[in-house]
Motif scaffolding. Structure first.
Motif, PDB file in Angstrom:
ATOM      1  N   ARG A 193       8.206   4.406   6.878  1.00 51.63           N
ATOM      2  CA  ARG A 193       8.493   2.963   6.853  1.00 51.63           C
ATOM      3  C   ARG A 193       7.352   2.188   6.207  1.00 51.63           C
ATOM      4  N   ASN A 194       6.141   2.686   6.366  1.00 54.25           N
ATOM      5  CA  ASN A 194       5.001   2.052   5.710  1.00 54.25           C
ATOM      6  C   ASN A 194       5.098   2.203   4.195  1.00 54.25           C
ATOM      7  N   ILE A 195       5.564   3.372   3.720  1.00 57.52           N
ATOM      8  CA  ILE A 195       5.756   3.585   2.284  1.00 57.52           C
ATOM      9  C   ILE A 195       6.800   2.614   1.745  1.00 57.52           C
ATOM     10  N   GLU A 196       7.889   2.466   2.461  1.00 52.09           N
ATOM     11  CA  GLU A 196       8.942   1.547   2.033  1.00 52.09           C
ATOM     12  C   GLU A 196       8.408   0.117   1.918  1.00 52.09           C
ATOM     13  N   HIS A 197       7.637  -0.297   2.907  1.00 51.97           N
ATOM     14  CA  HIS A 197       7.053  -1.636   2.898  1.00 51.97           C
ATOM     15  C   HIS A 197       6.055  -1.777   1.750  1.00 51.97           C
ATOM     16  N   SER A 198       5.241  -0.739   1.527  1.00 52.42           N
ATOM     17  CA  SER A 198       4.252  -0.772   0.445  1.00 52.42           C
ATOM     18  C   SER A 198       4.927  -0.923  -0.910  1.00 52.42           C
ATOM     19  N   ASN A 199       6.041  -0.217  -1.098  1.00 56.30           N
ATOM     20  CA  ASN A 199       6.733  -0.297  -2.382  1.00 56.30           C
ATOM     21  C   ASN A 199       7.289  -1.701  -2.632  1.00 56.30           C
ATOM     22  N   ALA A 200       7.767  -2.350  -1.576  1.00 54.70           N
ATOM     23  CA  ALA A 200       8.245  -3.726  -1.732  1.00 54.70           C
ATOM     24  C   ALA A 200       7.093  -4.651  -2.110  1.00 54.70           C
ATOM     25  N   GLN A 201       5.925  -4.417  -1.508  1.00 57.21           N
ATOM     26  CA  GLN A 201       4.759  -5.226  -1.838  1.00 57.21           C
ATOM     27  C   GLN A 201       4.257  -4.930  -3.253  1.00 57.21           C
ATOM     28  N   HIS A 202       4.345  -3.676  -3.666  1.00 57.44           N
ATOM     29  CA  HIS A 202       3.976  -3.332  -5.045  1.00 57.44           C
ATOM     30  C   HIS A 202       4.805  -4.147  -6.039  1.00 57.44           C
ATOM     31  N   GLU A 203       6.084  -4.284  -5.754  1.00 56.27           N
ATOM     32  CA  GLU A 203       6.951  -5.030  -6.659  1.00 56.27           C
ATOM     33  C   GLU A 203       6.505  -6.493  -6.745  1.00 56.27           C
TER      34      GLU A 203
END
Length: 237
Positions: A193-203
């Protein structure tokens, strides 16, 4: 940039200090591994080339490689397709690491300054089409990476942003800082879930840079770093 992560390569393959040649060569090789400049299973440059890049003797390079081979970070192979390869998988610490709170504050504080500043500077520049495409490709690579590749893809995205700042000395500092952070991150598992959140922030970060919104890019980076900082403090402090 004429090639991907040109300044990062300059930073990790620069000459070492004369007084501590062996120790600095070992540290520089570890930094190369931690940053994913050479991925697990890939080969390092030949010894002769490393000796030239680090401005040390080949004996020093051989001794540094032996030290890291003995600890499981490197694998030496003979024959036609031989060379020195990064171990795959890399060794993990046998015991949890406890980091001094002062050191943790120092490294994470510097990371906030370097990475937010890099994003702000990158967003303020006019980036040519091929560079914009490279940045977006790095973002997509992180988004599609599996658990085994995610840390490296994430690191290369952040270092690409540092390069886009147009400040070579910042890239060297960011690479050294990121290597220290990655050494800590590697001591605990990736959280889906942290990876998913990180990817949204990367965008958010990448789109702000590409839109030339410097303040928004810096703010998005600080938001993003706060998440991994919380995990680091939870696992290490």
């Amino acid at each position: 940039m004429t090639e991907p992560l040109r300044e990062v390569h300059k930073a990790v393959y620069r000459p070492v200090r004369e007084g501590n040649a062996l120790e600095d060569t070992v540290a520089r090789l570890v930094q190369t591994i931690r940053l994913g400049v050479v991925a697990p299973g890939e080969s390092l440059p030949p010894e002769r080339e490393l000796a030239t890049l680090y401005a040390v003797s080949r004996d020093t390079v051989r001794e540094a490689i032996k030290e890291l081979a003995d600890t499981g970070y490197l694998v030496r192979r003979r024959g036609r397709y031989g060379g020195t390869f990064v171990a795959d998988p890399l060794p993990r610490p046998a015991e949890p690491i406890v980091v001094d709170a002062i050191e943790l504050d120092d490294v994470l504080g510097l990371r906030r300054v370097l990475e937010a500043g890099a994003a702000h500077a990158a967003a303020g520049r006019t980036l040519p089409p091929e560079v914009r495409e490279e940045l977006w490709a790095r973002f997509e690579a992180a988004g599609s990476a599996g658990p085994d590749e995610y840390r490296r893809a994430d690191t290369l995205l952040h270092l690409t942003i540092a390069e886009l700042s147009g400040i070579p000395s910042l890239v060297a500092l960011a690479a050294e800082n990121r290597a220290r952070v990655n050494a800590w991150l590697d001591t605990f598992p990736l959280l889906p879930r942290n990876i998913e959140h990180s990817n949204a922030q990367h965008e958010q970060i990448v789109t702000a840079i590409l839109a030339g919104r410097a303040d928004a890019a810096a703010a998005a980076v600080l938001d993003h770093l706060a998440g991994s900082e919380a995990l680091l403090r939870g696992f290490l402090a």
